[in-house]
Design an enzyme around this catalytic site. Structure first.
Site, PDB file in Angstrom:
ATOM      1  N   ALA A 179      -4.892 -30.847 -31.060  1.00 26.73           N
ATOM      2  CA  ALA A 179      -5.845 -31.468 -30.137  1.00 26.73           C
ATOM      3  C   ALA A 179      -5.194 -31.706 -28.777  1.00 26.73           C
ATOM      4  CB  ALA A 179      -6.373 -32.778 -30.712  1.00 26.73           C
TER       5      ALA A 179
ATOM      6  N   LEU B  16      -4.807 -28.485 -26.921  1.00 27.33           N
ATOM      7  CA  LEU B  16      -6.103 -28.032 -26.436  1.00 27.33           C
ATOM      8  C   LEU B  16      -6.500 -28.773 -25.168  1.00 27.33           C
ATOM      9  CD1 LEU B  16      -8.812 -26.496 -26.777  1.00 27.33           C
ATOM     10  CD2 LEU B  16      -9.549 -28.411 -28.224  1.00 27.33           C
ATOM     11  N   TYR B  17      -6.411 -30.087 -25.191  1.00 34.88           N
ATOM     12  CA  TYR B  17      -6.827 -30.876 -24.023  1.00 34.88           C
ATOM     13  C   TYR B  17      -5.938 -30.591 -22.818  1.00 34.88           C
ATOM     14  CZ  TYR B  17      -9.520 -33.280 -27.602  1.00 34.88           C
ATOM     15  OH  TYR B  17     -10.370 -33.568 -28.636  1.00 34.88           O
ATOM     16  N   ARG B  18      -4.654 -30.452 -23.029  1.00 35.33           N
ATOM     17  CA  ARG B  18      -3.756 -30.138 -21.914  1.00 35.33           C
ATOM     18  C   ARG B  18      -4.058 -28.746 -21.349  1.00 35.33           C
ATOM     19  NH1 ARG B  18      -2.554 -35.086 -20.519  1.00 35.33           N
ATOM     20  NH2 ARG B  18      -0.772 -35.998 -21.587  1.00 35.33           N
TER      21      ARG B  18
END
Length: 192
Positions: free
Chosen positions: A144, A147-149
């Site tokens: 997660a 993914l966000y980075r």
């Protein structure tokens, strides 16, 4: 697998499946899931609601994500608002889409399902900014976090504790719209 946009009634029709995916992805106990079922069901009527789902060829829900316009009076919004300074409140919460849930069944993780769901959700989002919260974790080990980075989410709050949860959370944000960057090939050149 295919990615589909869901209307509120689509999510409500598949609420049992959504709660099951949520529980598997988060590792939550069944008694907690009944509470979450009620919250998720009530979220579909919030302004700016947008949802996506990934369905297998058999029609099984492999993942889902949804969000809505973040506003005063909503529990999450108010918790984050009180933790931010005035400048940060103006920057992040004035015209904000909140990614409320984004989950993929463990068996379907690692195949780009979460990334496709996040991209689709952000493409549908209305607002100047988007915020989400995720449990604090080793950024290098967490899919997660990676993914966000990868999609440009920056730290807004770190080591934040929501009432009733013993875990530390990070609140991450980015500006909208999501502008897709061209993929690079192995040599570092932008591809077509």
């Amino acid at each position: 697998m295919r990615l589909v946009a869901w209307q509120p009634d689509d999510l409500l029709r598949r609420l049992d499946d959504v709660v099951t995916v949520y529980g598997e992805a988060m590792g939550y106990r069944p008694e907690l899931l009944q509470t979450r079922r009620g919250y998720i069901g009530s979220h579909v009527r919030r302004p700016g609601f947008r949802a996506v789902a990934t369905l297998t060829t058999e029609g099984r829900v492999a993942g889902f994500g949804y969000g809505y316009t973040s506003a005063a009076g909503q529990w999450w919004h108010d918790q984050v608002r009180y933790a931010l300074g005035e400048d940060s409140r103006r920057q992040w919460l004035t015209d904000c889409f909140e990614v409320v849930e984004l989950h993929v069944r463990p068996a379907a993780q690692g195949h780009g399902v979460g990334a496709r769901q996040l991209r689709a959700l952000l493409a549908m989002a209305k607002g100047k900014t988007v915020l989400l919260s995720t449990p604090e974790a080793d950024e290098q080990a967490s899919r997660a976090w990676r993914l966000y980075r990868r999609y440009g989410f920056d730290d807004v709050l770190r080591d934040f504790y929501f009432p009733g949860d013993e875990r530390a959370f990070a609140v991450l944000g980015r500006e909208l719209p999501l502008v897709e960057r061209p993929l690079e090939d192995a040599s570092g050149a932008a591809g077509a």
